[in-house]
Design a protein around this motif. Sequence first.
Motif, PDB file in Angstrom:
ATOM      1  N   THR A  67       0.827  -1.214   0.000  1.00  0.00           N
ATOM      2  CA  THR A  67       0.000   0.000   0.000  1.00  0.00           C
ATOM      3  C   THR A  67       0.857   1.257   0.000  1.00  0.00           C
ATOM      4  OG1 THR A  67      -1.802  -1.121   1.162  1.00  0.00           O
ATOM      5  CG2 THR A  67      -1.781   1.284   1.254  1.00  0.00           C
ATOM      6  N   LYS A 375     -11.607   4.957   7.849  1.00  0.00           N
ATOM      7  CA  LYS A 375     -11.653   3.657   7.183  1.00  0.00           C
ATOM      8  C   LYS A 375     -13.041   3.370   6.627  1.00  0.00           C
ATOM      9  CE  LYS A 375      -8.003   1.299   9.803  1.00  0.00           C
ATOM     10  NZ  LYS A 375      -7.705   0.186  10.750  1.00  0.00           N
ATOM     11  N   CYS A 377     -15.222   5.425   5.626  1.00  0.00           N
ATOM     12  CA  CYS A 377     -15.475   6.284   4.460  1.00  0.00           C
ATOM     13  C   CYS A 377     -14.564   5.922   3.281  1.00  0.00           C
ATOM     14  CB  CYS A 377     -15.269   7.749   4.828  1.00  0.00           C
ATOM     15  SG  CYS A 377     -16.494   8.401   5.974  1.00  0.00           S
ATOM     16  N   ASP A 378     -13.672   4.941   3.487  1.00  0.00           N
ATOM     17  CA  ASP A 378     -12.764   4.487   2.436  1.00  0.00           C
ATOM     18  C   ASP A 378     -11.843   5.600   1.941  1.00  0.00           C
ATOM     19  OD1 ASP A 378     -11.774   2.357   0.999  1.00  0.00           O
ATOM     20  OD2 ASP A 378     -13.017   2.750  -0.763  1.00  0.00           O
ATOM     21  N   TYR A 379     -11.420   6.471   2.877  1.00  0.00           N
ATOM     22  CA  TYR A 379     -10.446   7.501   2.505  1.00  0.00           C
ATOM     23  C   TYR A 379      -9.093   6.848   2.264  1.00  0.00           C
ATOM     24  CZ  TYR A 379     -13.750  10.947   4.485  1.00  0.00           C
ATOM     25  OH  TYR A 379     -14.849  11.711   4.759  1.00  0.00           O
ATOM     26  N   GLN A 380      -8.272   7.477   1.416  1.00  0.00           N
ATOM     27  CA  GLN A 380      -6.899   7.033   1.222  1.00  0.00           C
ATOM     28  C   GLN A 380      -6.086   7.404   2.464  1.00  0.00           C
ATOM     29  OE1 GLN A 380      -5.808   5.234  -1.537  1.00  0.00           O
ATOM     30  NE2 GLN A 380      -8.015   5.220  -1.921  1.00  0.00           N
TER      31      GLN A 380
END
Length: 444
Positions: A67, A375, A377-380
């Motif tokens: 990642t 997490k 909200c699936d933010y980077q």
Amino acid sequence: EKLSKRKKNYPDPNLLFETHGVDSTRYFLYSSTAPLAEDVRFSEKHVGEIVKKFTLTLWNTYSFFVTYANIDNFKPNKDFEKFQPVNKLDKWILSELNSLIKEVTKQMDDYNLTWATRPMQDFLDNLSNWYVRRSRRRFWKSENDDDKNQAYQTLYMVLTEFSKLIAPFMPYIADEIYQNLVGEKSVHLADWPKANGFLIDENLNKEIHEIRLIVNLGHSVRAKAKIKVRQPLSKVQVALTEGIDPVLIESQKDVILDELNVKELEIIKEASEIVQQIVIPNARVLGPKYGADVQYIIKEIKAGNYELMDGGKRVKVGHFELEDDEVEIGFKGKEGFDAASEEGTTVALDTTINDELKREGYARDLVRYVQEMRKACDYQVDDRIYVLIEATGEIAEAVTVFADYIKRETLAEELQQKGDFEWDKEIMVDMDGMEVKVGVRKAD
């Protein structure tokens, strides 16, 4: 009970492969006593433990590397012999890796599969729960500096070499990791790794082992006192294992304070300064052996009329000498402290929590809530955000005092304590009976 086809008192192998994977099943069998031709307790639960503690730990460590390496477009140097680590953590994990290669190779040469595989579990625990966790902020740095690149190179080397070590035992996950990292056809076509003796530092291995022991004992004290790690405490006192240089431990002071979330470290000479040694009689074992004398033995122990022998392995009460299975020898922290001891090292924590420590604990809890929302909200991992924390009383004070800390830890551009903006996610949480509204929104 012996496993039997007739009784069918064992899990279906095909079901095990489908639910837990072939690799985990293989590793469990190799690391069990089966290769030693001894009895093995086998159940689906045992393989499940390997999945949780080994397979997923390895995969999560590999995923962490991939990642961040992709975010920074990291390009590894595949000439490992030219790499000269500078950071102490890098030196240590490479020392542990090469010690592992040496040990696994020796055991494989002796056809001892059980002792070839078991050390891998300890190494993976060191890699995931110490090296990666202690190095995490190095990978988070926004600038592309030498320390960050050395952390990438170190983890790349470790994962590549470790995939070669586990290849005979866990062929599929080893090949997946190796092919992706190295770009070659298969790990099973690669040469077996050779230990680099120049990278092995036994003294450094012992030093970090002692640090980890102190931290683990501190965490066990917190668990017994039911105080979460996010709650800061004021002081930890440590009595070291004989032969450990206090100067080395002092050099790792910041690590211990950070891991245990305490403000002050004090190294003391004698464990008796912070703990009382206590002896608890095991009546179930003593009764059948000593008969009527057992009441006298228990009474004398409770009164403190006993003598420790052989470094605490035996206890003398009157003319009776009790073995270690007949009594339990433990430690009790002195007033205001809770303590734990292992391998000759004793750790005591001051578990008194004042208002200032309590507010800092609230701030750390709020950071955790925000990170969980990131997490969800699936933010980077490098996305900047806006944060809302609407609270009253002590928690509102904590937000004000620790605003900079909360913003820094959550990558927040702005921290608001009230407002009717649209949020990507908004939740209500209960903190010590007080309701707190928390919201997050991705920054433009």
